[in-house]
Design an enzyme around this catalytic site. Structure first.
Site, mmCIF file in Angstrom:
data_model
loop_
_atom_site.group_PDB
_atom_site.id
_atom_site.type_symbol
_atom_site.label_atom_id
_atom_site.label_comp_id
_atom_site.label_asym_id
_atom_site.label_seq_id
_atom_site.Cartn_x
_atom_site.Cartn_y
_atom_site.Cartn_z
ATOM 1 N N SER A 129 -62.148 -4.444 71.492
ATOM 2 C CA SER A 129 -62.733 -5.911 70.298
ATOM 3 C C SER A 129 -63.585 -6.448 70.847
ATOM 4 O O SER A 129 -63.125 -6.526 72.312
ATOM 5 C CB SER A 129 -62.094 -6.291 69.116
ATOM 6 O OG SER A 129 -62.312 -7.491 68.952
ATOM 7 N N TYR A 141 -55.283 -12.722 68.437
ATOM 8 C CA TYR A 141 -55.540 -11.269 68.587
ATOM 9 C C TYR A 141 -57.075 -10.989 69.586
ATOM 10 O O TYR A 141 -56.502 -10.118 70.603
ATOM 11 C CB TYR A 141 -56.955 -10.786 66.736
ATOM 12 C CG TYR A 141 -57.395 -9.918 66.833
ATOM 13 C CD1 TYR A 141 -56.563 -8.696 66.894
ATOM 14 C CD2 TYR A 141 -59.176 -9.584 67.141
ATOM 15 C CE1 TYR A 141 -57.949 -7.675 66.970
ATOM 16 C CE2 TYR A 141 -60.018 -8.672 66.903
ATOM 17 C CZ TYR A 141 -58.348 -7.408 66.662
ATOM 18 O OH TYR A 141 -59.685 -6.083 66.225
#
Length: 237
Positions: A129, A141
């Site tokens: 990501s 995350y």
């Protein structure tokens, strides 16, 4: 891709399902790994893929997937979990879950199938990501995806395999179900856009690819000038 066999984790929805569809359209046999048995069956029916129902955080499930991956030329790590909010409000068990799914499982699965992948001169893809640059409210995350990037970079020293890391921005997937996407940039992209970029990157042997492409600019800025990057990120978030 025609005639090759790919194993795609997280294939029951989102980027994983879109990648399975894209690979199938290019004549690739696809093994579909996921925890949602019903959704996995739907993707299998749509793509002609073979479902492998498993939880990658469970040792038995990991062994089952590793056994199936022995026939694969391409391994796509697309399974992932997200969480956004105040770090102090994030339950400890949720931190452990994100780490297990996003980082530990891909490392363990890659280790398990690496000898066979090398023998077949295969390719590994990690769906990371753009959050590797650090995103407010997504500390855990971001950390798992940054760890995935470092693992992929180190894996490139292994002879006999190709390694690609994909860095999508915000993607229209179940991660955003029930959430309003408030950031002005980057714009949201579809899972299909990411899947197409992923497959093209494998075909040309690219080490890293950003979706959309311009996200490489803030990523490089963060690495070269972190203070300037974070000042701009605060302004445009």
């Amino acid at each position: 891709m025609r005639g090759r066999t790919a194993l795609v984790t997280g294939a029951s929805s989102g980027i994983g399902a879109a990648t399975a569809t894209e690979l199938n359209a290019r004549g690739c046999r696809v093994l579909l790994v996921g925890r949602d048995e019903h959704r996995l069956a739907e993707v299998a029916e749509r793509t002609g893929g073979e479902p492998v129902h498993a939880d990658l955080t469970d040792p038995a499930g990991l062994d089952r997937v590793a056994g199936a991956a022995g026939a694969a030329d391409l391994l796509v790590h697309s399974a992932g979990l997200g969480w956004a909010g105040e770090l102090t409000a994030m339950p400890a068990e949720r931190i452990a879950q994100l780490t297990a799914v996003n980082l530990t499982a891909p490392m363990l699965l890659t280790r398990a199938v690496l000898p066979e992948l090398r023998r077949r001169r295969g390719h590994v893809v990690f769906v990371a990501s753009v959050a590797v640059v650090g995103v407010a409210g997504e500390e855990v995350y971001s950390a798992t995806k940054a760890g995935l990037r470092a693992f992929a970079a180190s894996l490139r020293y292994q002879d006999g395999i190709g390694v690609t890391t994909v860095f999508p921005g915000a993607v229209r997937t179940p991660f955003f179900d029930g959430r309003h996407y408030e950031r002005r940039v980057p714009r949201m992209v579809s899972a299909q856009e990411v899947a197409r970029a992923l497959v093209r990157a494998v075909e040309r042997g690219a080490a890293e690819v950003f979706v959309p492409k311009w996200l490489i600019v803030p990523a490089r800025l963060q690495g070269a000038m972190p203070k300037t990057f974070h000042r701009l990120a605060r302004r445009f978030r």
